[in-house]
Design an enzyme around this catalytic site. Structure first.
Site, short mmCIF file in Angstrom:
data_model
loop_
_atom_site.label_atom_id
_atom_site.label_comp_id
_atom_site.label_asym_id
_atom_site.label_seq_id
_atom_site.Cartn_x
_atom_site.Cartn_y
_atom_site.Cartn_z
N ARG A 22 10.12 38.58 41.79
CA ARG A 22 9.88 39.93 41.28
C ARG A 22 10.59 40.12 39.95
NH1 ARG A 22 10.16 41.40 46.66
NH2 ARG A 22 12.42 41.60 46.55
N GLU A 50 -3.19 31.36 43.45
CA GLU A 50 -4.01 32.27 44.24
C GLU A 50 -5.22 32.73 43.45
OE1 GLU A 50 -1.28 35.41 45.16
OE2 GLU A 50 -0.93 35.87 43.06
N GLN A 76 5.24 40.50 39.19
CA GLN A 76 5.80 39.29 39.79
C GLN A 76 5.16 38.04 39.21
OE1 GLN A 76 3.46 38.95 43.96
NE2 GLN A 76 4.62 40.87 43.74
N HIS A 135 4.71 33.54 40.36
CA HIS A 135 4.92 32.48 41.35
C HIS A 135 5.04 31.14 40.64
CE1 HIS A 135 3.55 35.57 44.08
NE2 HIS A 135 2.35 35.56 43.55
#
Length: 272
Positions: A161, A83, A63, A65
């Site tokens: 995804r 993250e 995936q 982001h």
């Protein structure tokens, strides 16, 4: 105006098919449940931040982001997702897939996502407890099986995804290709931490995080002078009369409002 919601955060235990029925201490999975995530519910004072534990028995999807600007441009949310991960436990052979072996153009990446070869294009990093990885927005990644980690992130669930090992979930190839960086993962974004000692974990555009051994010094108290999160990792901390132990998280008005113990270890997080 409501009073500030500082104090111990509510916990959300999330079942996942890729979760685990045996968790590292101090967590215990309910009988018959496979727990994949333990979230600490955000509160207004630090709403831009989300901290959670992740436990895997299978690989998570490949995936990516977007960042804030990309999320807005794609008509999603106002907030993207950046993250970082701190591995707290890992089974032998456990890996994290982050970045590619070489440059990969958008069309080649799309083709690899469609035929499954993107899994082999990723670099799978062997991991152990103490490994730390910062994951900028746009980094293609996948968490492998047998990993337990703490994830510190922007408070957003926006995920594109690219590949899901044949599971019956939708992919998001158009939006994913628009934000994915087809490049190797920078070596300076990951490192192994000694078991003890105060260390800066992350200092990015959205949040700053430190692991603190014992009592924070004056510089750290000044750094965390405003609303923040604290996660005890060893020993206890006290906030407004509440004692927090490992496996818990609290929102605090500042680091100076927290009572630390000399033999403890904690993670501090604040918005940038």
């Amino acid at each position: 105006m409501s009073a500030p919601a500082f104090g111990t955060l509510a916990v959300r235990t999330v079942e996942k098919p890729w979760g685990r029925d045996q968790l590292p201490a101090p967590f215990v999975a309910p009988y018959g449940k496979r727990i994949g995530e333990i979230w600490f519910e955000p509160v207004e004072e630090v709403f831009s931040l989300l901290v959670k534990y992740i436990f895997t028995s299978e690989k998570l999807s490949v995936q990516v982001h977007p960042d804030d600007a990309q999320a807005k441009a794609l008509g999603e949310y106002d907030t993207g997702k950046e993250e970082c991960w701190l591995v707290i436990d890992a089974e032998p052979g456990a890996t994290l897939g982050i970045g590619f072996h070489g440059a990969l153009g958008a069309e080649a990446m799309r083709a690899a996502a469609l035929d499954g070869s993107i899994e082999d294009q990723l670099v799978w990093h062997p991991v152990q407890a103490g490994d730390f990885f910062y994951i900028p927005a746009g980094t293609v990644h996948a968490i492998g099986a047998g990993v337990s980690l703490i994830e510190i992130q922007q408070n957003s669930d926006i995920t594109y995804r690219l590949y899901d090992y044949g599971r019956p979930r939708p992919l998001h190839l158009d939006k994913g290709m628009a934000v994915a960086k087809g490049e190797p993962y920078a070596a300076g974004l990951h490192r192994h931490l000694a078991p003890t000692g105060t260390v800066e974990l992350a200092r990015g555009p959205y949040f700053t995080a430190h692991r603190v051994e014992g009592l924070p010094d004056a510089a750290l108290l000044a750094e965390y002078h405003g609303p923040m999160l604290v996660l005890p990792r060893r020993g206890e901390v006290e906030l407004a009369g509440d004692v927090l132990r490992p496996g818990e998280c609290a929102a605090a008005p500042s680091a100076s409002a927290i009572t630390f113990t000399p033999d403890g270890q904690s993670i501090l997080v604040r918005a940038a």
